[in-house]
Design a protein around this motif. Structure first.
Motif, PDB file in Angstrom:
ATOM      1  N   ALA A  93      35.615  16.114  16.390  1.00 44.78           N
ATOM      2  CA  ALA A  93      34.157  16.229  16.272  1.00 44.78           C
ATOM      3  C   ALA A  93      33.450  15.239  17.183  1.00 44.78           C
ATOM      4  O   ALA A  93      32.474  15.572  17.864  1.00 44.78           O
ATOM      5  CB  ALA A  93      33.731  16.013  14.828  1.00 44.78           C
ATOM      6  N   THR A  94      33.937  14.002  17.203  1.00 46.24           N
ATOM      7  CA  THR A  94      33.345  12.994  18.076  1.00 46.24           C
ATOM      8  C   THR A  94      33.494  13.380  19.538  1.00 46.24           C
ATOM      9  O   THR A  94      32.546  13.284  20.331  1.00 46.24           O
ATOM     10  CB  THR A  94      34.005  11.630  17.829  1.00 46.24           C
ATOM     11  N   ALA A  95      34.688  13.831  19.914  1.00 39.44           N
ATOM     12  CA  ALA A  95      34.925  14.240  21.293  1.00 39.44           C
ATOM     13  C   ALA A  95      34.047  15.430  21.680  1.00 39.44           C
ATOM     14  O   ALA A  95      33.506  15.488  22.792  1.00 39.44           O
ATOM     15  CB  ALA A  95      36.401  14.587  21.491  1.00 39.44           C
ATOM     16  N   ASP A  96      33.883  16.372  20.759  1.00 32.83           N
ATOM     17  CA  ASP A  96      33.033  17.534  21.041  1.00 32.83           C
ATOM     18  C   ASP A  96      31.587  17.106  21.287  1.00 32.83           C
ATOM     19  O   ASP A  96      30.932  17.588  22.212  1.00 32.83           O
ATOM     20  CB  ASP A  96      33.080  18.517  19.868  1.00 32.83           C
TER      21      ASP A  96
ATOM     22  N   ALA B 164      26.971  16.199  24.914  1.00 32.18           N
ATOM     23  CA  ALA B 164      25.925  15.302  25.402  1.00 32.18           C
ATOM     24  C   ALA B 164      26.094  15.001  26.890  1.00 32.18           C
ATOM     25  O   ALA B 164      25.106  14.940  27.633  1.00 32.18           O
ATOM     26  CB  ALA B 164      25.936  14.007  24.591  1.00 32.18           C
ATOM     27  N   ARG B 165      27.336  14.827  27.343  1.00 34.19           N
ATOM     28  CA  ARG B 165      27.587  14.437  28.728  1.00 34.19           C
ATOM     29  C   ARG B 165      27.511  15.617  29.700  1.00 34.19           C
ATOM     30  O   ARG B 165      26.914  15.517  30.780  1.00 34.19           O
ATOM     31  CB  ARG B 165      28.978  13.811  28.819  1.00 34.19           C
ATOM     32  N   ASP B 166      28.099  16.763  29.309  1.00 34.31           N
ATOM     33  CA  ASP B 166      28.266  17.862  30.253  1.00 34.31           C
ATOM     34  C   ASP B 166      27.189  18.933  30.146  1.00 34.31           C
ATOM     35  O   ASP B 166      26.857  19.577  31.147  1.00 34.31           O
ATOM     36  CB  ASP B 166      29.633  18.520  30.054  1.00 34.31           C
TER      37      ASP B 166
ATOM     38  N   THR C  10      27.392  11.100  16.490  1.00 33.32           N
ATOM     39  CA  THR C  10      27.472  11.009  17.948  1.00 33.32           C
ATOM     40  C   THR C  10      26.332  11.764  18.617  1.00 33.32           C
ATOM     41  O   THR C  10      25.762  11.288  19.609  1.00 33.32           O
ATOM     42  CB  THR C  10      28.826  11.537  18.440  1.00 33.32           C
ATOM     43  N   ILE C  11      25.989  12.908  18.088  1.00 36.48           N
ATOM     44  CA  ILE C  11      24.856  13.670  18.625  1.00 36.48           C
ATOM     45  C   ILE C  11      23.571  12.855  18.494  1.00 36.48           C
ATOM     46  O   ILE C  11      22.773  12.755  19.437  1.00 36.48           O
ATOM     47  CB  ILE C  11      24.719  15.022  17.893  1.00 36.48           C
ATOM     48  N   SER C  12      23.353  12.225  17.340  1.00 34.76           N
ATOM     49  CA  SER C  12      22.152  11.415  17.137  1.00 34.76           C
ATOM     50  C   SER C  12      22.124  10.230  18.088  1.00 34.76           C
ATOM     51  O   SER C  12      21.074   9.891  18.649  1.00 34.76           O
ATOM     52  CB  SER C  12      22.087  10.923  15.684  1.00 34.76           C
ATOM     53  N   ALA C  13      23.269   9.586  18.257  1.00 33.62           N
ATOM     54  CA  ALA C  13      23.340   8.427  19.147  1.00 33.62           C
ATOM     55  C   ALA C  13      22.986   8.788  20.584  1.00 33.62           C
ATOM     56  O   ALA C  13      22.541   7.937  21.356  1.00 33.62           O
ATOM     57  CB  ALA C  13      24.737   7.819  19.097  1.00 33.62           C
ATOM     58  N   ASN C  14      23.159  10.053  20.934  1.00 31.98           N
ATOM     59  CA  ASN C  14      22.834  10.523  22.277  1.00 31.98           C
ATOM     60  C   ASN C  14      21.430  11.126  22.367  1.00 31.98           C
ATOM     61  O   ASN C  14      21.074  11.722  23.388  1.00 31.98           O
ATOM     62  CB  ASN C  14      23.869  11.548  22.733  1.00 31.98           C
TER      63      ASN C  14
ATOM     64  N   ASP D 293      16.744   9.579  11.962  1.00 30.01           N
ATOM     65  CA  ASP D 293      15.446  10.090  12.372  1.00 30.01           C
ATOM     66  C   ASP D 293      15.240   9.825  13.862  1.00 30.01           C
ATOM     67  O   ASP D 293      15.540   8.726  14.348  1.00 30.01           O
ATOM     68  CB  ASP D 293      14.366   9.390  11.540  1.00 30.01           C
ATOM     69  N   PRO D 294      14.733  10.760  14.679  1.00 28.66           N
ATOM     70  CA  PRO D 294      14.216  12.089  14.338  1.00 28.66           C
ATOM     71  C   PRO D 294      15.181  13.221  14.677  1.00 28.66           C
ATOM     72  O   PRO D 294      14.747  14.335  15.014  1.00 28.66           O
ATOM     73  CB  PRO D 294      12.990  12.180  15.240  1.00 28.66           C
TER      74      PRO D 294
END
Length: 582
Positions: free
Chosen positions: A194-197, A202-204, A223-227, A247-248
């Motif tokens: 999940a983290t790798a996905d 986010a990167r590609d 990870t999605i939120s962090a990006n 948030d958000p």
């Protein structure tokens, strides 16, 4: 659906508790959102909870480039805007057969600001559709219980088709939504994959938003939120604190565990506690009600809702549960369940509140009958448990005494108002994947509502503000009330759509449709025609259950305020353009 499919090998994690998946696939129904900002809605406190549908939206300051039919009418400026044939001028709502009906937004012209955020250009809004790993063993097990099968490519096609429908009605300010499929590299509880996905997305791909995620892990959502990417339905394991800390970026449809149990505690306090167990069987019938709980094991964070539940019972109603039993693996209940129920029987437990996955009651109800133990079974918003398709797999003698609160609602004959009915109305065919399409639409609808309300200057913060300050969409017998933010209904800021519940009871003999429209024996009856209740609204009287006259299994017509019913509306585009519902 555009873009390359991205997939790769990944580890298959061990079997784990399934209760967390409920938030992802529980709502086999459509939920429709429209975001229309109102000023200062976030300042609404618990002591000033608004009425259903409250909020005067005719004098608010909308974002630049945004105008609703309601506000233009109030200002006397309807002739200054083009709402198009997607709008029903009799009601000011979109001419879509969905509930609740949505306000029309004027067509946009001019400069939309171009690249306002990552994944946003002047022409497009990039959205990733996260698709479950092919042959995910956990999902295969669950889907196999209900005969739900999907073929490769059906999910992608379903996203494409519903995107086409909504693009014909929602206003995206000169942009179109581009949906890019991404196939998971691990199963729904594989945190490493999940983290790798999430990092790959986010990167590609660099989207503005993601729809869906691995439902038994929070790693993807973190990870999605962090990006800095918005995610709709990334996980089903998060509670109120989880959403607030991200948030958000994190949003959902189904109520959080805390929100669910706030309503369930009130239901028990007002309708069951200090009353006789009139629906128990054998020697338990009409004995003073003695209530216990069986709940799926959770993390320390996921145990917080249970603690809040017991504290509400104690502080507000002077009551406590007689026993709480936890389980981890539902497949192990053949052994552990016997000890649980034997103890409950010896203690004279009359009523069992079940909070868990849809597989466990198969074993628990069978064991109860083997032990000649006949308690009441109280529902708790574990929505797959409260689907006809799963409830038919339980011991029917036991389940004939099942009742309680649920977030679900009765379907309308013909499927009108649901994603299946919408697809038939627009395309003239069943959606790709059939009933599986019901899992596609709710998150998509919430996302599109937020995009529409945010206006041309699209950012994650403006997306949040649009949802937080949107008018409350009132519930009806076939749709829940929808709101976000601090509206006074729940103790914490609300990042998920649903607010209310209704009451159900199981009828093992009625012939009724299941969530995919298939007729069969056994169905839930929705008390008082499906009347719904917000926190603080449950009546202080005995449940209105097991009543064939007032408890409905489905509704014949789609409720509407329009002069003509939605079935008489015709699509404004697509294969059935100009044709009314068949």
């Amino acid at each position: 659906m555009s873009g390359d499919r991205t997939e790769g090998p990944g580890p298959i994690a061990r079997w784990g508790p399934m209760v967390a998946i409920l938030g992802a696939i529980a709502l086999l129904v459509g939920v429709v959102l429209v975001a229309e900002p109102i000023a200062d809605a976030r300042a609404t406190g618990p002591s000033s909870a608004p009425e259903r549908g409250a909020g005067d939206t005719t004098e608010i300051e909308l974002p630049p480039g945004v105008m609703t039919f309601e506000q233009a009418k109030a200002k006397g400026t309807l002739d200054d805007y083009d709402f198009g044939d997607r709008c029903d001028p009799a009601t000011g709502t979109l001419a879509l057969p969905l509930a609740p009906q949505q306000n029309c937004f004027a067509k946009f012209s001019g400069d939309n600001g171009g690249a306002t955020a990552t994944g946003v250009t002047a022409e497009k809004i990039k959205v990733v559709a996260y698709l479950n790993q092919t042959n995910d063993p956990i999902l295969e097990f669950i889907y196999g219980q209900i005969g739900l099968e999907t073929k490769p490519g059906e999910a992608e096609k379903a996203y494409d088709n519903f995107n086409e429908i909504f693009a014909s009605y929602y206003e995206f300010y000169g942009r179109e939504v581009e949906i890019i499929p991404y196939i998971a590299t691990g199963n729904i509880q594989d945190s490493v994959a999940a983290t790798a996905d999430a990092e790959t997305i986010a990167r590609d791909i660099k989207p503005f938003a993601v729809i869906n995620g691995p439902q038994l892990s929070n790693a993807f959502a973190d990870t999605i939120s962090a990006n800095g990417i918005v995610c709709m339905g990334c996980t089903s394991t998060g509670d109120d604190e989880f959403y607030g800390e991200r948030d958000p970026y994190q949003w959902g449809v189904q109520k959080t565990p805390t929100q669910n149990l706030v309503l369930v505690a009130e239901y028990l306090g007002k309708r069951l506690i200090d009353r006789p167990a009139k629906w128990a069987g054998g020697p338990l019938k009409d004995k003073p009600r003695k209530i216990a709980m069986i709940a799926a094991e959770g993390t320390e964070q996921n145990d917080a809702p249970i603690e809040m539940f017991t504290s509400i019972l104690a502080e507000d109603y002077g009551a406590e549960l007689a026993n709480i039993q936890r389980y981890d693996d539902p497949l192990a209940l053949g052994t552990t369940g016997r000890a649980m129920l034997s103890q409950f029987k010896s203690e004279g437990i009359t009523s069992i509140v079940f909070v868990g996955d849809p597989i466990a009651p198969q074993t628990l109800t069978r064991i109860a009958s083997e032990q000649d133990y006949h308690p009441e079974w109280i529902t708790s918003g574990s929505s797959l448990v409260e689907n006809n398709v799963f409830s038919r797999t339980y011991d029917q003698d036991q389940w004939a005494r099942a009742f309680g609160p649920t977030s679900l609602f009765p379907r309308v004959d013909g499927g009108i108002g649901t994603p299946i009915g919408l697809h038939k109305w627009y395309f003239g065919t069943e959606p790709p994947g059939g009933a599986a399409a019901l899992l596609t639409v709710p998150n998509l609808q919430v996302l599109f509502g937020g995009l529409q309300g945010a206006g041309p200057d699209l950012t994650a913060e403006h997306f949040r503000d649009a949802l937080f300050t949107a008018p409350i969409l009132a519930g009806s017998p076939i749709a829940p009330q929808i709101s976000f933010g601090n509206r006074g209904f729940f103790p914490n800021t609300d990042y998920v759509a649903l607010d209310d519940m209704t009451e159900i009871s199981w009828d093992p003999d009625v012939i009724a449709p299941d969530e995919g429209g298939k007729e069969g024996k056994g169905g839930w009856r929705y008390s008082d025609g499906g009347k719904r209740y917000l926190p603080g609204e449950w009546p202080d009287d005995e449940p209105h259950v097991f009543d064939a006259e007032t408890g409905v299994t489905n509704l014949e017509e789609f409720p509407t305020t329009a002069e003509e019913p939605p079935a008489d509306w015709a699509p404004v585009a697509g294969p059935r353009k100009g044709k009314t519902y068949p």
